[in-house]
Write an enzyme that holds these catalytic residues in place. Sequence first.
Site, short mmCIF file in Angstrom:
data_model
loop_
_atom_site.label_atom_id
_atom_site.label_comp_id
_atom_site.label_asym_id
_atom_site.label_seq_id
_atom_site.Cartn_x
_atom_site.Cartn_y
_atom_site.Cartn_z
N ASN A 163 0.83 -1.19 0.00
CA ASN A 163 0.00 0.00 0.00
C ASN A 163 0.87 1.25 0.00
O ASN A 163 1.92 1.29 0.63
CB ASN A 163 -0.91 0.05 1.22
CG ASN A 163 -1.81 1.28 1.19
OD1 ASN A 163 -2.56 1.48 0.25
ND2 ASN A 163 -1.71 2.12 2.20
N TYR A 167 -0.30 10.36 3.83
CA TYR A 167 -0.70 10.77 5.17
C TYR A 167 0.21 11.92 5.59
O TYR A 167 1.41 11.88 5.34
CB TYR A 167 -0.54 9.62 6.17
CG TYR A 167 -1.10 8.30 5.70
CD1 TYR A 167 -2.40 8.20 5.20
CD2 TYR A 167 -0.33 7.14 5.74
CE1 TYR A 167 -2.91 6.99 4.77
CE2 TYR A 167 -0.84 5.92 5.32
CZ TYR A 167 -2.12 5.85 4.81
OH TYR A 167 -2.63 4.65 4.39
N ARG A 168 -0.36 12.92 6.22
CA ARG A 168 0.48 14.01 6.68
C ARG A 168 1.42 13.51 7.77
O ARG A 168 1.05 12.62 8.56
CB ARG A 168 -0.36 15.18 7.16
CG ARG A 168 -1.08 14.94 8.47
CD ARG A 168 -2.09 16.04 8.73
NE ARG A 168 -2.52 16.08 10.11
CZ ARG A 168 -3.77 16.36 10.48
NH1 ARG A 168 -4.69 16.63 9.57
NH2 ARG A 168 -4.08 16.42 11.76
N TRP A 181 -2.30 8.59 10.24
CA TRP A 181 -3.21 7.74 9.45
C TRP A 181 -4.46 7.48 10.27
O TRP A 181 -4.42 7.04 11.41
CB TRP A 181 -2.53 6.46 8.97
CG TRP A 181 -1.87 5.57 9.99
CD1 TRP A 181 -2.23 5.36 11.29
CD2 TRP A 181 -0.72 4.76 9.76
NE1 TRP A 181 -1.38 4.46 11.89
CE2 TRP A 181 -0.45 4.06 10.97
CE3 TRP A 181 0.10 4.52 8.66
CZ2 TRP A 181 0.60 3.18 11.10
CZ3 TRP A 181 1.15 3.63 8.79
CH2 TRP A 181 1.40 2.97 9.99
N ASP A 276 -6.09 21.76 7.89
CA ASP A 276 -6.30 20.75 6.86
C ASP A 276 -7.24 21.21 5.76
O ASP A 276 -7.58 22.39 5.66
CB ASP A 276 -6.78 19.43 7.49
CG ASP A 276 -8.14 19.57 8.18
OD1 ASP A 276 -9.01 20.29 7.67
OD2 ASP A 276 -8.33 18.95 9.25
#
Length: 480
Positions: A163, A167-168, A181, A276
């Site tokens: 995968n 993700y930040r 996550w 965000d």
Amino acid sequence: MTFQDLRDYINFMSKSGKIIKIDDEVDVNLEIAEISRRATYLHLPPVLFTKVRGYKEWRVISNVFYSIQSVKEILGTQNLEDIGKRFLSSFSETPLTFMDKVKSLPSLLKLGKISPKMGKLKPKESNIKLTDIPAIKTWPKDISPYFTFSLVVTRDPETGVNNLGVYRIQILNEKEAIVHWQAFKRGSLASAKYKEKGITKMPIAIVNGVDPVIAFTAASPVPPGIDKYLFSGILREEGVEVTELDNGILVPSNAESILEGYVDLEDQRLEGPFGDHFGYYTPPAYFPVFKLEKAYIRESPIFHVTSVGKPPLEDAWIGKAVERIFLPFIKLIIPDIVDMNLPEYGLFTQIGFFSMRKNYPGQAKRLMMSVWGSGQLSFLKFIVIVDSDVNIHDLNQVLYAIATTVDPVRDVIIIPGTMNDSLDQASLNPPLGSKIGIDATRKFKEELGRDWPEEVSVPDEIQKKAIEIIKRITQSLPPS
């Protein structure tokens, strides 16, 4: 076309005159993010910062996904739905269920040219530290600099499926960072499997600066169980070249930088606040810590970042492309759906419009439940269902359908205590929140209690004559 790496893409865009080079010295503290945001709002091409204060060896690129057209160019198509159709056509014609087809995909395509291929790692091992990389601070009250478009590469410990997720990542110090996550993301789901096996040091790699098709794949909600390297190969029509690190993680061989290490599942620390894509600061919450073991960097490296905030920014155009690519998947799973629209100002996880061919009473509410039970569509907070003749990409048509078909008591349902996006600041206890569904379809007699009224219309010959006369009149008028 297929790009070998990020540099190949930049060279291609430069030859087309579609790279904006900024040679002014810029700061990772707010300046890069603000310039990038303004460029995206104006649909300007990618921005390459050549002089970053305090990071002499680095260049920084942003705004790669600056419009829906830019995504189409990267993926080499003008019809994004064709990609999903091409993917599904890879299956055999045997009438299997969708999940049977998903499970059979690796064996069906194992020998194809789209499978990952082992290659030699281009970046060289380095003693670089996390604080030596030009992570950016996006908003004034962000807790620290962040990696905003780095790829976290993980492997499912049970299936071996790879995968790649975006993700930040909050930088803590030279060797540690927090990976944000969320519970429903693949990385987090894999971490739960590691914990079940008693493994608390989960091997991962943080990768930056890849072919934008791979970056797009990492940001996409590829159906569970499907290897993202394989899906990248489908998008590229050529397998991704990968290298296995010492910790067993496969990484793109041509990446600009690779950080090898592990996530300590027992070391949870407060992450945030961070401004965000909702346009608000996410309050602090606990997430696991990444611990750096080795680093690999290319010469004169390029660092890929994105700036988030109120839409429409890069995530909006990635999301819009995802909507089109995955529509064939959704229609396979939920055949009632004709089309869907996840508006960019609805943030993709909040508002969804769906059209359907209605054949029986109660079908629209049944469709709502099906959508709420499907992957990341399950996080939609508002769903509106309309008839197939309504253009759901025209907000006025959707509003007209709501205004003329909906009785709130009968046609609006509210579901409390369900899972929404954990970034949704409107929920009392994120990710727990509520949902609303609106049935804006014409009603059957069983739903309305009487026959639905006849809509106004004019015979075709009258319409044709009126159109001809109006056309003649408008052509005779002087220019305005």
